[in-house]
Enzyme design. Structure first.
Site, PDB file in Angstrom:
ATOM      1  CG  LEU A  35      35.034  30.361  25.227  1.00  0.00           C
ATOM      2  CD1 LEU A  35      34.787  29.787  23.824  1.00  0.00           C
ATOM      3  CD2 LEU A  35      35.186  29.201  26.208  1.00  0.00           C
ATOM      4  CG  PHE A  82      33.817  32.416  39.414  1.00  0.00           C
ATOM      5  CD1 PHE A  82      34.588  32.255  40.548  1.00  0.00           C
ATOM      6  CD2 PHE A  82      32.659  31.660  39.288  1.00  0.00           C
ATOM      7  CE1 PHE A  82      34.221  31.359  41.535  1.00  0.00           C
ATOM      8  CE2 PHE A  82      32.288  30.768  40.268  1.00  0.00           C
ATOM      9  CZ  PHE A  82      33.069  30.620  41.391  1.00  0.00           C
ATOM     10  CB  SER A 126      41.728  38.539  45.887  1.00  0.00           C
ATOM     11  OG  SER A 126      43.086  38.303  46.133  1.00  0.00           O
ATOM     12  CB  ALA A 127      44.073  37.108  50.572  1.00  0.00           C
ATOM     13  CE1 TYR A 150      42.569  40.152  40.175  1.00  0.00           C
ATOM     14  CE2 TYR A 150      44.021  39.939  42.088  1.00  0.00           C
ATOM     15  CZ  TYR A 150      42.923  39.512  41.364  1.00  0.00           C
ATOM     16  OH  TYR A 150      42.176  38.453  41.812  1.00  0.00           O
ATOM     17  CE  LYS A 154      39.132  40.045  41.676  1.00  0.00           C
ATOM     18  NZ  LYS A 154      37.889  39.433  41.212  1.00  0.00           N
ATOM     19  CG  LEU A 201      54.839  27.785  44.795  1.00  0.00           C
ATOM     20  CD1 LEU A 201      56.267  28.053  44.320  1.00  0.00           C
ATOM     21  CD2 LEU A 201      54.773  27.766  46.318  1.00  0.00           C
TER      22      LEU A 201
HETATM   23  P1  NAD Z   1      40.261  32.113  35.321  1.00  0.00           P
HETATM   24  O1  NAD Z   1      40.939  33.082  34.424  1.00  0.00           O
HETATM   25  O2  NAD Z   1      40.638  30.686  35.252  1.00  0.00           O
HETATM   26  O3  NAD Z   1      38.673  32.220  35.129  1.00  0.00           O
HETATM   27  C1  NAD Z   1      38.035  33.410  34.755  1.00  0.00           C
HETATM   28  C2  NAD Z   1      37.083  33.085  33.623  1.00  0.00           C
HETATM   29  O4  NAD Z   1      36.415  34.294  33.226  1.00  0.00           O
HETATM   30  C3  NAD Z   1      37.777  32.545  32.374  1.00  0.00           C
HETATM   31  O5  NAD Z   1      37.120  31.364  31.940  1.00  0.00           O
HETATM   32  C4  NAD Z   1      37.644  33.661  31.341  1.00  0.00           C
HETATM   33  O6  NAD Z   1      37.533  33.166  30.023  1.00  0.00           O
HETATM   34  C5  NAD Z   1      36.391  34.368  31.822  1.00  0.00           C
HETATM   35  N1  NAD Z   1      36.354  35.789  31.479  1.00  0.00           N
HETATM   36  C6  NAD Z   1      37.340  36.716  31.585  1.00  0.00           C
HETATM   37  N2  NAD Z   1      36.926  37.924  31.153  1.00  0.00           N
HETATM   38  C7  NAD Z   1      35.633  37.754  30.775  1.00  0.00           C
HETATM   39  C8  NAD Z   1      34.669  38.648  30.226  1.00  0.00           C
HETATM   40  N3  NAD Z   1      34.964  39.920  29.968  1.00  0.00           N
HETATM   41  N4  NAD Z   1      33.432  38.157  29.954  1.00  0.00           N
HETATM   42  C9  NAD Z   1      33.132  36.862  30.182  1.00  0.00           C
HETATM   43  N5  NAD Z   1      34.020  35.970  30.685  1.00  0.00           N
HETATM   44  C10 NAD Z   1      35.259  36.424  30.975  1.00  0.00           C
HETATM   45  O7  NAD Z   1      40.441  32.674  36.807  1.00  0.00           O
HETATM   46  P2  NAD Z   1      40.155  31.971  38.206  1.00  0.00           P
HETATM   47  O8  NAD Z   1      41.457  31.645  38.838  1.00  0.00           O
HETATM   48  O9  NAD Z   1      39.142  30.913  38.047  1.00  0.00           O
HETATM   49  O10 NAD Z   1      39.574  33.215  39.003  1.00  0.00           O
HETATM   50  C11 NAD Z   1      38.177  33.469  39.063  1.00  0.00           C
HETATM   51  C12 NAD Z   1      37.946  34.722  39.880  1.00  0.00           C
HETATM   52  O11 NAD Z   1      38.539  34.565  41.169  1.00  0.00           O
HETATM   53  C13 NAD Z   1      38.570  35.983  39.274  1.00  0.00           C
HETATM   54  O12 NAD Z   1      37.673  37.054  39.501  1.00  0.00           O
HETATM   55  C14 NAD Z   1      39.822  36.177  40.093  1.00  0.00           C
HETATM   56  O13 NAD Z   1      40.196  37.521  40.177  1.00  0.00           O
HETATM   57  C15 NAD Z   1      39.389  35.653  41.458  1.00  0.00           C
HETATM   58  N6  NAD Z   1      40.511  35.192  42.272  1.00  0.00           N
HETATM   59  C16 NAD Z   1      41.348  34.219  41.795  1.00  0.00           C
HETATM   60  C17 NAD Z   1      42.428  33.800  42.569  1.00  0.00           C
HETATM   61  C18 NAD Z   1      43.387  32.742  42.066  1.00  0.00           C
HETATM   62  O14 NAD Z   1      44.462  32.600  42.644  1.00  0.00           O
HETATM   63  N7  NAD Z   1      43.068  31.975  41.031  1.00  0.00           N
HETATM   64  C19 NAD Z   1      42.643  34.353  43.838  1.00  0.00           C
HETATM   65  C20 NAD Z   1      41.755  35.341  44.291  1.00  0.00           C
HETATM   66  C21 NAD Z   1      40.690  35.751  43.499  1.00  0.00           C
HETATM   67  N1  UDP Z   2      57.021  31.812  44.524  1.00  0.00           N
HETATM   68  C1  UDP Z   2      58.292  31.360  44.208  1.00  0.00           C
HETATM   69  N2  UDP Z   2      58.557  31.032  42.885  1.00  0.00           N
HETATM   70  C2  UDP Z   2      57.619  31.125  41.902  1.00  0.00           C
HETATM   71  C3  UDP Z   2      56.312  31.569  42.252  1.00  0.00           C
HETATM   72  C4  UDP Z   2      56.046  31.925  43.565  1.00  0.00           C
HETATM   73  O1  UDP Z   2      59.159  31.274  45.066  1.00  0.00           O
HETATM   74  O2  UDP Z   2      57.912  30.825  40.724  1.00  0.00           O
HETATM   75  C5  UDP Z   2      56.696  32.145  45.926  1.00  0.00           C
HETATM   76  C6  UDP Z   2      56.286  33.594  46.149  1.00  0.00           C
HETATM   77  O3  UDP Z   2      57.419  34.402  46.380  1.00  0.00           O
HETATM   78  C7  UDP Z   2      55.363  33.478  47.378  1.00  0.00           C
HETATM   79  C8  UDP Z   2      54.701  32.097  47.183  1.00  0.00           C
HETATM   80  O4  UDP Z   2      55.561  31.379  46.305  1.00  0.00           O
HETATM   81  O5  UDP Z   2      56.124  33.442  48.567  1.00  0.00           O
HETATM   82  C9  UDP Z   2      53.313  32.184  46.564  1.00  0.00           C
HETATM   83  O6  UDP Z   2      53.366  32.949  45.379  1.00  0.00           O
HETATM   84  P1  UDP Z   2      52.100  33.114  44.419  1.00  0.00           P
HETATM   85  O7  UDP Z   2      52.493  34.068  43.340  1.00  0.00           O
HETATM   86  O8  UDP Z   2      51.612  31.776  44.023  1.00  0.00           O
HETATM   87  O9  UDP Z   2      50.969  33.736  45.368  1.00  0.00           O
HETATM   88  P2  UDP Z   2      50.881  35.196  46.050  1.00  0.00           P
HETATM   89  O10 UDP Z   2      52.269  35.643  46.380  1.00  0.00           O
HETATM   90  O11 UDP Z   2      50.209  36.068  45.043  1.00  0.00           O
HETATM   91  O12 UDP Z   2      50.055  34.962  47.271  1.00  0.00           O
END
Ligand code: NAD
Ligand code: UDP
Length: 337
Positions: A35, A82, A126-127, A150, A154, A201
């Site tokens: 949480l 996750f 992640s990308a 970060y 990954k 964004l």
């Molecule tokens: P989120 O923060 O919404 O979800 C992560 C969940 O993990 C949360 O509910 C948090 O409470 C729980 N958590 C964190 N640390 C914990 C711990 N130590 N033990 C147990 N639970 C824990 O994030 P999300 O956007 O759903 O991302 C999920 C995964 O996807 C992450 O690993 C993130 O790095 C990866 N990811 C997310 C994005 C994105 O843009 N959202 C992009 C690429 C990768």
């Molecule tokens: N961006 C923006 N204003 C904001 C947040 C993001 O112009 O307040 C732009 C940022 O420069 C990028 C795109 O939106 O070109 C996506 O950004 P985000 O942080 O969501 O994703 P990431 O760059 O990590 O892929």
């Protein structure tokens, strides 16, 4: 027989949507979450959406005895991992915390799985693991790299998984490199709701749309892109969630590891996203052009061939669907979550 899946971080943004997709696909799911970035009320929301009680265990992936207990309480067929920390800026301030939660956390999960003979893991990558020198579309075999802690965690996790699989041929992993998840479940009951000022964004625009922030700061309009603003590969979180079901099916049915991009395979500019959101909320959203954000690149989008071939992954939702569902969530479910 129904397969049982452990979903770490299952109350978070992507985890909660994946829960919905897994239950719809007939899986039995147990959620573990500490949480730290989610709310307990998501459990009730998930029950409302799926029509089934949610099984939730509040625990931390750093708590090894709690993990051992969980794996002895339930027979899992697979884990989708996750749980972790995901804010790039915060990772620069607190690199050790990121390494502990993201890297040690994964090692703990792998050890608990090994002890319980659970041999299938889907991992949230992640990308961001692609080196910034690559040109889009980004293919899975391209150069990797990192520019912040970060990203380092990954990439390190991907390498740990590679070595764990090499050492244990029974272990199968699905490494999913997400591009830019956006939008929310069609119910409006779950979605992305960051506690702090959003960096990303779409959540930032949604706060402009509800009047919490005055305008969007557009980070640069002088990139070499069609309208000068940054281009990213936004993917609807419900499409992304389906990708996890396909990954899990591949691990359990075909017993094969894979590493794939999950994106739509096309980019949208900041201005295209803003325009789509303006249409969704019914008013022209204000913005101001600012200098480029440090570390940003002009464009980034996925090559989606491998995901299509290996998993049969395709998307069914577009940018307008992402903005409509985000607006629906932020004006309904997010209010009393
Ligand atoms: P989120 O923060 O919404 O979800 C992560 C969940 O993990 C949360 O509910 C948090 O409470 C729980 N958590 C964190 N640390 C914990 C711990 N130590 N033990 C147990 N639970 C824990 O994030 P999300 O956007 O759903 O991302 C999920 C995964 O996807 C992450 O690993 C993130 O790095 C990866 N990811 C997310 C994005 C994105 O843009 N959202 C992009 C690429 C990768
Ligand atoms: N961006 C923006 N204003 C904001 C947040 C993001 O112009 O307040 C732009 C940022 O420069 C990028 C795109 O939106 O070109 C996506 O950004 P985000 O942080 O969501 O994703 P990431 O760059 O990590 O892929």
């Amino acid at each position: 027989m129904t397969k049982r899946i452990l979903l770490t971080g299952g109350l978070g943004y992507i985890g909660s949507h994946t829960y919905v997709a897994l239950v719809a696909a007939g899986y039995d799911v147990v959620i573990l979450d500490n949480l730290s970035n989610s709310k307990r009320s998501v459990c009730d929301r998930l029950a409302q959406i799926t029509g089934r009680d949610t099984t939730f265990v509040q625990a931390d992936i750093l708590d090894e005895p709690a993990l051992a207990q969980l794996f002895s309480d339930y027979d899992f067929d697979a884990v989708i991992h996750f749980a972790g920390l995901k804010a790039v800026g915060e990772s620069v301030e607190k690199p050790l915390e990121y390494m502990q939660v993201n890297v040690t956390g994964l090692v703990n999960i792998l050890q608990a799985m090994q002890a319980a003979s659970v041999n299938a893991l889907v991992f949230s990558s992640s990308a961001t693991v692609y080196d910034v020198s690559n040109t889009s579309p980004l293919r899975e075999d391209m150069q990797t790299g990192f520019t912040n802690p970060y990203g380092y965690t990954k990439l390190t996790c991907e390498q740990i998984l590679e070595q764990a699989v090499a050492a244990n041929p029974s272990l199968k992993t699905g490494v999913l490199r997400y591009f830019n998840p956006a939008g929310a479940d069609v119910s409006g009951l779950i979605g992305e709701d960051p506690n702090d000022i959003p960096n990303n964004l779409m959540p930032y625009i949604s706060r402009v749309a509800i009047g919490e922030y005055e305008f969007l700061r557009v980070w640069g309009d002088d990139y070499d892109t069609p309208d000068g603003t940054g281009v990213r590969d936004y993917i609807h979180v419900s499409d992304l969630a389906n990708g996890h079901v396909l990954s899990l099916n591949a691990l359990l049915d075909r017993d094969e590891s894979h590493l794939v991009n999950l994106g739509r395979g096309r980019g949208y500019s900041v201005m295209q996203v803003l325009n789509s959101y303006s249409r969704a909320c019914g008013r022209e959203l204000p913005y101001q052009v600012m200098p480029r954000r440090a570390g940003d690149i002009a464009e980034m989008y996925a090559d989606v061939e491998r995901a299509k071939q290996v998993l049969g992954f395709t998307v069914s939702r577009d940018l307008d669907d992402m903005c409509d569902s985000s607006w629906n969530w932020i004006t309904t479910g997010a209010k009393d979550a």
